[in-house]
Design a protein around this motif. Structure first.
Motif, short mmCIF file in Angstrom:
data_model
loop_
_atom_site.label_atom_id
_atom_site.label_comp_id
_atom_site.label_asym_id
_atom_site.label_seq_id
_atom_site.Cartn_x
_atom_site.Cartn_y
_atom_site.Cartn_z
N ALA A 108 39.78 -11.16 27.62
CA ALA A 108 39.61 -10.90 26.19
C ALA A 108 38.59 -11.88 25.62
CB ALA A 108 40.95 -11.03 25.47
N PRO A 109 37.98 -11.56 24.48
CA PRO A 109 37.02 -12.48 23.87
C PRO A 109 37.72 -13.74 23.36
CG PRO A 109 37.41 -10.62 22.42
CD PRO A 109 38.08 -10.30 23.71
N ASP A 117 34.32 -16.82 11.64
CA ASP A 117 34.91 -15.55 11.26
C ASP A 117 35.09 -14.61 12.45
OD1 ASP A 117 35.83 -13.59 9.34
OD2 ASP A 117 33.89 -12.60 9.54
N ARG A 118 34.12 -14.59 13.35
CA ARG A 118 34.13 -13.64 14.47
C ARG A 118 33.08 -14.09 15.48
NH1 ARG A 118 31.20 -12.15 10.34
NH2 ARG A 118 29.10 -11.26 10.65
N THR A 122 33.51 -9.65 19.84
CA THR A 122 34.72 -9.09 19.24
C THR A 122 34.92 -7.65 19.69
OG1 THR A 122 34.45 -10.51 17.30
CG2 THR A 122 35.87 -8.59 17.06
N GLY A 123 36.15 -7.35 20.12
CA GLY A 123 36.48 -5.99 20.52
C GLY A 123 36.24 -5.71 21.99
N SER A 124 35.59 -6.63 22.70
CA SER A 124 35.31 -6.40 24.12
C SER A 124 36.50 -6.82 24.97
CB SER A 124 34.06 -7.18 24.54
OG SER A 124 32.96 -6.83 23.74
N GLU A 136 30.12 -16.31 14.61
CA GLU A 136 29.42 -16.07 13.35
C GLU A 136 30.23 -16.65 12.20
OE1 GLU A 136 26.51 -14.83 13.45
OE2 GLU A 136 26.50 -14.12 15.53
N CYS A 137 29.51 -17.11 11.16
CA CYS A 137 30.15 -17.70 9.99
C CYS A 137 30.46 -16.62 8.95
CB CYS A 137 29.24 -18.75 9.37
SG CYS A 137 29.05 -20.24 10.38
N PRO A 138 31.44 -16.87 8.07
CA PRO A 138 31.70 -15.92 6.98
C PRO A 138 30.52 -15.86 6.02
CG PRO A 138 33.53 -17.48 7.29
CD PRO A 138 32.38 -18.00 8.09
#
Length: 236
Positions: A108-109, A117-118, A122-124, A136-138
């Protein structure tokens, strides 16, 4: 007698054959590059005279060349000797059976650290070894350099510690007016503001300018001296 003749003939044949065999032998035998699964054994080698090699020579390695094997990026060594030496009689690499590298994927990531933030992962799922995820920043935050906000998959685990978070500069609130210095006529008042819209975060810059200032203010005109403050009213 026949036995002696046979021995003599055998010796003669060996003497005749030896120069031929010697002529076929390589004058400067070489070792072929080491080829191991998930491993690089050619980018860090040192010859007998101390020359550092970063690629395999076209004709092979000379005797006593030492090569250091390293697992590919994202893999870890689980067994075997990392250092091997070329021995050309017989032609082989001495120093063990080689290197075994483990290269498991990450299932998982990585979760975003600090105030990120992410990430671009993400999602991989089942991310291959050596995969690099950048965080990545908000919105409204400034991002550090890419090398300070990334992790990579190494044999099923995420490596590189992220210690620098997102930064946000401060912003001023609206002005809040204080009381006027007079109850009538012209005077002054102090108005204030706070650096919390937003507040600086994680080393972000403070707000530029002053948090308070004095400005002019005006109240109702003051009554004229000697005149009644209110005109009399008369019944019709």
């Amino acid at each position: 007698m026949r036995t002696y003749v046979g021995i003599i003939l055998t010796v003669v044949v060996l003497l005749i054959a030896s120069p031929v065999d010697a002529g076929k032998r390589k004058k400067n035998p070489k070792c072929d590059p080491l080829t191991l699964r998930n491993c690089d054994c050619t980018s860090d080698c040192t010859t007998k005279d101390g020359t550092h090699l970063t690629a395999a020579p076209p004709k092979g390695y000379d005797k006593k060349t030492v090569c250091r094997c390293r697992c590919n990026f994202g893999c870890v060594r689980t067994s075997g000797a990392a250092e091997r030496q070329c021995d050309v009689r017989p032609m082989r690499w001495k120093g063990g059976r080689g290197v075994t590298c483990s290269c498991n994927p990450c299932s998982a990531p990585p979760p975003p650290p600090l105030n990120y933030d992410r990430s671009n992962c993400t999602g991989s799922s089942n991310l291959a070894r050596g995969t690099i995820c950048v965080f990545e920043c908000p919105a409204g935050y400034d991002s550090p350099a890419v090398e300070d906000r990334r992790q990579f998959c190494e044999n099923g685990r995420w490596r590189w510690s992220v210690t620098t978070g997102c930064t946000r500069d401060g912003g001023w609130s609206d002005w809040v007016d204080g009381e006027c210095s007079v109850t009538c006529g012209d005077g002054t008042q102090t108005r204030t503001r706070t650096c919390d819209n937003p507040a600086p975060e994680n080393g972000g810059a403070d707000c530029d300018g002053d948090a308070s200032e004095v400005v002019a203010c005006s109240e109702d005109p003051c009554p004229t001296e000697g005149m009644p403050t209110m005109m009399p009213t008369y019944a019709p």
